[in-house]
Scaffold this motif. Structure first.
Motif, PDB file in Angstrom:
ATOM      1  N   PRO A  67       8.862  -4.832  -5.168  1.00 54.99           N
ATOM      2  CA  PRO A  67       9.730  -5.322  -4.087  1.00 54.99           C
ATOM      3  C   PRO A  67      11.200  -5.369  -4.482  1.00 54.99           C
ATOM      4  O   PRO A  67      11.578  -5.046  -5.613  1.00 54.99           O
ATOM      5  CB  PRO A  67       9.213  -6.741  -3.874  1.00 54.99           C
ATOM      6  CG  PRO A  67       8.820  -7.175  -5.244  1.00 54.99           C
ATOM      7  CD  PRO A  67       8.223  -5.929  -5.882  1.00 54.99           C
TER       8      PRO A  67
ATOM      9  N   HIS B 206       7.153 -11.612   0.549  1.00 54.36           N
ATOM     10  CA  HIS B 206       7.689 -10.397   1.151  1.00 54.36           C
ATOM     11  C   HIS B 206       6.796  -9.995   2.316  1.00 54.36           C
ATOM     12  O   HIS B 206       5.644 -10.413   2.410  1.00 54.36           O
ATOM     13  CB  HIS B 206       7.728  -9.256   0.121  1.00 54.36           C
ATOM     14  CG  HIS B 206       8.540  -9.594  -1.085  1.00 54.36           C
ATOM     15  ND1 HIS B 206       9.848  -9.234  -1.206  1.00 54.36           N
ATOM     16  CD2 HIS B 206       8.234 -10.281  -2.208  1.00 54.36           C
ATOM     17  CE1 HIS B 206      10.313  -9.668  -2.363  1.00 54.36           C
ATOM     18  NE2 HIS B 206       9.349 -10.308  -2.993  1.00 54.36           N
TER      19      HIS B 206
ATOM     20  N   TYR C 292       7.083  -1.261   2.457  1.00 49.34           N
ATOM     21  CA  TYR C 292       7.868  -2.484   2.282  1.00 49.34           C
ATOM     22  C   TYR C 292       8.733  -2.711   3.514  1.00 49.34           C
ATOM     23  O   TYR C 292       9.368  -1.790   4.011  1.00 49.34           O
ATOM     24  CB  TYR C 292       8.752  -2.352   1.046  1.00 49.34           C
ATOM     25  CG  TYR C 292       9.468  -3.617   0.676  1.00 49.34           C
ATOM     26  CD1 TYR C 292       8.812  -4.604  -0.051  1.00 49.34           C
ATOM     27  CD2 TYR C 292      10.781  -3.826   1.043  1.00 49.34           C
ATOM     28  CE1 TYR C 292       9.460  -5.778  -0.403  1.00 49.34           C
ATOM     29  CE2 TYR C 292      11.436  -4.988   0.691  1.00 49.34           C
ATOM     30  CZ  TYR C 292      10.773  -5.968  -0.036  1.00 49.34           C
ATOM     31  OH  TYR C 292      11.425  -7.126  -0.380  1.00 49.34           O
TER      32      TYR C 292
ATOM     33  N   CYS D 101      12.230  -8.831   2.253  1.00 47.02           N
ATOM     34  CA  CYS D 101      12.041 -10.024   1.444  1.00 47.02           C
ATOM     35  C   CYS D 101      12.054 -11.205   2.404  1.00 47.02           C
ATOM     36  O   CYS D 101      12.937 -11.317   3.248  1.00 47.02           O
ATOM     37  CB  CYS D 101      13.185 -10.134   0.446  1.00 47.02           C
ATOM     38  SG  CYS D 101      13.168 -11.654  -0.484  1.00 47.02           S
TER      39      CYS D 101
ATOM     40  N   VAL E 262      12.888 -15.348  -1.742  1.00 47.43           N
ATOM     41  CA  VAL E 262      12.949 -15.161  -3.189  1.00 47.43           C
ATOM     42  C   VAL E 262      14.082 -16.047  -3.671  1.00 47.43           C
ATOM     43  O   VAL E 262      15.130 -16.124  -3.036  1.00 47.43           O
ATOM     44  CB  VAL E 262      13.249 -13.683  -3.553  1.00 47.43           C
ATOM     45  CG1 VAL E 262      13.625 -13.550  -5.012  1.00 47.43           C
ATOM     46  CG2 VAL E 262      12.059 -12.806  -3.248  1.00 47.43           C
TER      47      VAL E 262
END
Length: 137
Positions: free
Chosen positions: A16, A25, A65, A68, A71
């Motif tokens: 990621p 994510h 993907y 996010c 994080v």
């Protein structure tokens, strides 16, 4: 809809954004197009999905993907991200400065040269201000 096949770093498919950090994510299942939330375990470089653990390599094969979700970033990572964004902003309008420079060089009259010199100065001041945003010195 064809789900995207991108991963933040093409050289590390399955990893990621900020792979050195734990975090949540969003991924898309390439087969079904369904989005799901996944937790990244940076120590083992694998994903915790609703149905179990999956290696980064297998994740790249089956998922795309998206983004996010959360994080915890270090101050250094935040600083680097902001510096990169500032450079992208400068690049986005750099062509205007180049055109102003060309127009200045092609100008024949003093009034026209004065106008283009002002445009160039404005570009240079904006460029410098953007690049120095966040400087604490």
């Amino acid at each position: 809809m064809t789900p995207p096949t991108n991963w933040p770093n093409p050289e590390r498919p399955g990893a990621p954004l900020f792979p050195e950090n734990y975090g949540k994510h969003k991924l898309i299942d390439k087969e079904t197009g369904n989005e799901l939330n996944a937790d990244w375990n940076n120590a083992d470089e694998e994903w915790l999905l609703p149905n179990g653990w999956l290696s980064a390599k297998n994740a790249a094969t089956h998922f795309a993907y998206v983004e996010c979700v959360s994080v915890e970033l270090t101050p250094t990572q935040i600083t680097e991200m902001l510096a990169g964004e500032r450079e992208r902003c400068v690049s986005a309008f750099a062509a205007h400065g180049e055109r102003a420079e060309l127009a200045y060089n092609d100008s024949t009259g003093d009034e026209e040269k004065q106008y283009w010199r002002g445009a160039i100065n404005t570009f240079e001041e904006c460029r410098d201000e953007i690049r120095h945003m966040g400087d604490v010195s």
